[in-house]
Design an enzyme around this catalytic site. Structure first.
Site, PDB file in Angstrom:
ATOM      1  N   SER A  46      -8.337   4.266  31.551  1.00  0.00           N
ATOM      2  CA  SER A  46      -7.439   3.246  31.036  1.00  0.00           C
ATOM      3  C   SER A  46      -7.776   1.930  31.716  1.00  0.00           C
ATOM      4  O   SER A  46      -7.938   1.887  32.939  1.00  0.00           O
ATOM      5  CB  SER A  46      -5.984   3.630  31.304  1.00  0.00           C
ATOM      6  OG  SER A  46      -5.116   2.717  30.664  1.00  0.00           O
ATOM      7  N   GLU A  47      -7.890   0.865  30.934  1.00  0.00           N
ATOM      8  CA  GLU A  47      -8.431  -0.397  31.453  1.00  0.00           C
ATOM      9  C   GLU A  47      -7.603  -0.990  32.591  1.00  0.00           C
ATOM     10  O   GLU A  47      -8.114  -1.773  33.384  1.00  0.00           O
ATOM     11  CB  GLU A  47      -8.549  -1.412  30.317  1.00  0.00           C
ATOM     12  CG  GLU A  47      -7.187  -1.887  29.803  1.00  0.00           C
ATOM     13  CD  GLU A  47      -7.279  -2.648  28.482  1.00  0.00           C
ATOM     14  OE1 GLU A  47      -8.286  -2.507  27.787  1.00  0.00           O
ATOM     15  OE2 GLU A  47      -6.324  -3.366  28.161  1.00  0.00           O
ATOM     16  N   ASN A  48      -6.320  -0.620  32.675  1.00  0.00           N
ATOM     17  CA  ASN A  48      -5.498  -1.157  33.750  1.00  0.00           C
ATOM     18  C   ASN A  48      -5.706  -0.425  35.075  1.00  0.00           C
ATOM     19  O   ASN A  48      -5.001  -0.694  36.031  1.00  0.00           O
ATOM     20  CB  ASN A  48      -4.012  -1.130  33.357  1.00  0.00           C
ATOM     21  CG  ASN A  48      -3.518   0.250  33.011  1.00  0.00           C
ATOM     22  OD1 ASN A  48      -4.145   0.947  32.221  1.00  0.00           O
ATOM     23  ND2 ASN A  48      -2.408   0.662  33.590  1.00  0.00           N
ATOM     24  N   SER A  88     -12.190  -1.680  37.296  1.00  0.00           N
ATOM     25  CA  SER A  88     -12.031  -1.075  35.980  1.00  0.00           C
ATOM     26  C   SER A  88     -13.011  -1.680  34.972  1.00  0.00           C
ATOM     27  O   SER A  88     -13.643  -0.962  34.185  1.00  0.00           O
ATOM     28  CB  SER A  88     -10.593  -1.276  35.493  1.00  0.00           C
ATOM     29  OG  SER A  88     -10.378  -0.577  34.300  1.00  0.00           O
TER      30      SER A  88
END
Lengths: 229, 234
Positions: A46-48, A88
């Site tokens: 997940s990009e976060n 990330s």
């Protein structure tokens, strides 16, 4: 017969390799984890700042500090890790995340992707879409084959602003699986009961038909969920 | 004795001036220093330039600052459709937006904090977001030049801190916070808890106190926990 949204997710899940690191977009891609074949180990990003995203948190068990890119409360699987945005996007832009499955507004025959802005949209937002499109080696699109008004989304050229040029590798829709090759679009699979002509009729760009083009291996239902409609 | 702790959010944001450029950490509500921002709303500084992943929501925190007409310009990657206050001001032409891809945004901040003059990224090449920017071909691929971002203040959120300003984050709270902490002249941190010196082991300090100027501990605002349903339409 065409596939339901879950049916598209089921078909994509079958193609994610063991050991792959996968980023999923919102919408149909977010349904994919439920349909991974038994025993297939895939790490979701997940990009976060999560590797090892687990299922959505059960009601009452949400952790306010654990969300995915869609800001849904999710869980962390054993072996997961958390990190900051720079690391990330190092994973994304640096090609370390091996696969991404994203939605699209339009895809062109040359692999151009438009999924962040429609013409005339008054308030733009891009998020991580461009970094994913430029950075991920195996970029898959999962979407309905045509718009809600029946207009083809697989085009000779995108009309909407591009997310990235020549980035999409494969398209999964309710009607077909299509590869994007140096020679254009290659129709690999059709939905059960459809023939290639029916897919071409809903595709603006010309399709070449792969040797061995076949019906998708998607059952009618899976764990009570309708995969075909 | 070094002591970066402050008694209140009000005290922590007192020096923010009109026209300041401020980085706001967080990804949605996670790691978002809501109560520092609410204190800034009360403090009154205006004509601000905000650097943030999103545009906040309605009338709370960054959304509240925007609603109050205190933000002149927003540099962000994803002002979401739910950013009601931003949407209203933006559509009236009362607020300037610089839209930046998310990975480029955080890397520009990283460059600012790391003393770098910028970098070349493939992200955006050949798209509307690279218009007017320098393009360089490296190993046969087009890259876009992006400059560093710095700010007068960074408002960030962490889980625990000590009096040295050492920070420890919980779960996915790090997001933009860790990087923004390196790139502003004055870095102000909202934390859940301040522990005695030595209460954080060296290994669990994610951001060393060298980057931090002020720390204030406040209980979480209950408004921030709003579970949403999964699997929305694309």
């Amino acid at each position: 017969m065409t596939l339901s949204r879950e049916g598209i997710a089921y078909r994509v899940a079958a193609d994610l390799p063991e050991g792959s690191y996968v980023n999923l977009g919102i919408g149909i891609p977010s349904l994919i984890p439920s349909f991974l074949p038994d025993g297939r180990e895939v790490v979701f990003h997940s990009e976060n700042g999560i590797l090892g995203v687990g299922p959505t948190a059960a009601p009452g068990e949400e952790d306010p500090d654990v969300v995915n890119a869609s800001k849904e409360y999710v869980t962390l699987l054993p072996g997961s890790s958390v990190f900051d945005h720079a690391l990330s996007f190092t994973m994304i832009r640096g090609g370390h995340i091996t696969h991404a499955v994203i939605g699209a507004i339009e895809v062109a025959a040359n692999g151009d992707l438009a999924n962040w802005s429609v013409p005339g949209e008054k308030v733009p937002g891009v998020g991580g879409a461009m970094d994913l499109a430029f950075g991920i080696p195996n970029l898959f699109v999962a979407m309905t084959h045509v718009t809600s008004k029946g207009r083809p989304k697989i085009l000779n050229a995108c009309q909407c602003p591009l997310t990235a040029p020549r980035c999409v590798r494969r398209i999964y829709t309710d009607l077909a699986v299509i590869d994007i090759t140096a020679d254009g679009l290659l129709l690999r699979e059709v939905a059960p009961g459809l023939d290639p002509a029916a897919v071409q009729a809903k595709t603006e760009a010309p399709l070449q038909i792969a040797a061995g083009c076949r019906e998708m291996d998607v059952p009618a239902t899976w764990s009570g969920v309708a995969l075909r409609v | 004795m070094i002591d970066k702790t402050m008694a209140s959010c009000r005290e922590a944001v007192a020096t923010v001036f009109d026209g300041a450029r401020i980085m706001f950490g967080g990804f949605g509500d996670v790691g978002m220093p809501g109560q520092l921002i609410e204190a800034l709303r009360d403090q009154g500084a205006t004509d601000l330039v905000a650097i943030s992943n999103g545009a906040g929501g309605g009338g709370y925190a960054l959304g509240g600052l925007i609603q109050d007409g205190r933000v002149r310009k927003l540099m962000a990657s994803f002002p979401s459709p739910r950013a009601a206050a931003f949407r209203e001001r933006y559509l009236k032409g009362e607020l300037e937006l610089e839209l930046i891809p998310q990975g480029t945004l955080v890397e520009r901040i990283r460059a600012g904090g790391a003393g770098l003059g910028g970098f070349y990224t493939p992200t955006g090449a050949g798209t509307a977001l690279a218009e007017g920017k320098e393009i360089r071909v490296i190993d046969g691929r087009e890259y876009v030049f992006e400059g560093p971002l710095k700010a007068d203040f960074a408002f960030i959120k962490a889980h625990r801190a000590d009096r040295f300003g050492n920070l420890s984050f919980r779960r996915t709270m790090r997001n933009f916070n860790q990087i923004m902490a390196t790139a502003a002249t004055t870095v102000i941190v909202e934390v859940d808890e301040i522990v005695p010196a030595g209460g954080l082991s060296a290994e669990e300090i994610h951001t060393p106190g060298i980057f931090i100027d002020r720390v204030v501990a406040v209980a979480r605002h209950p408004q921030l926990f709003q579970p949403r349903k999964p699997g929305g339409a694309a």
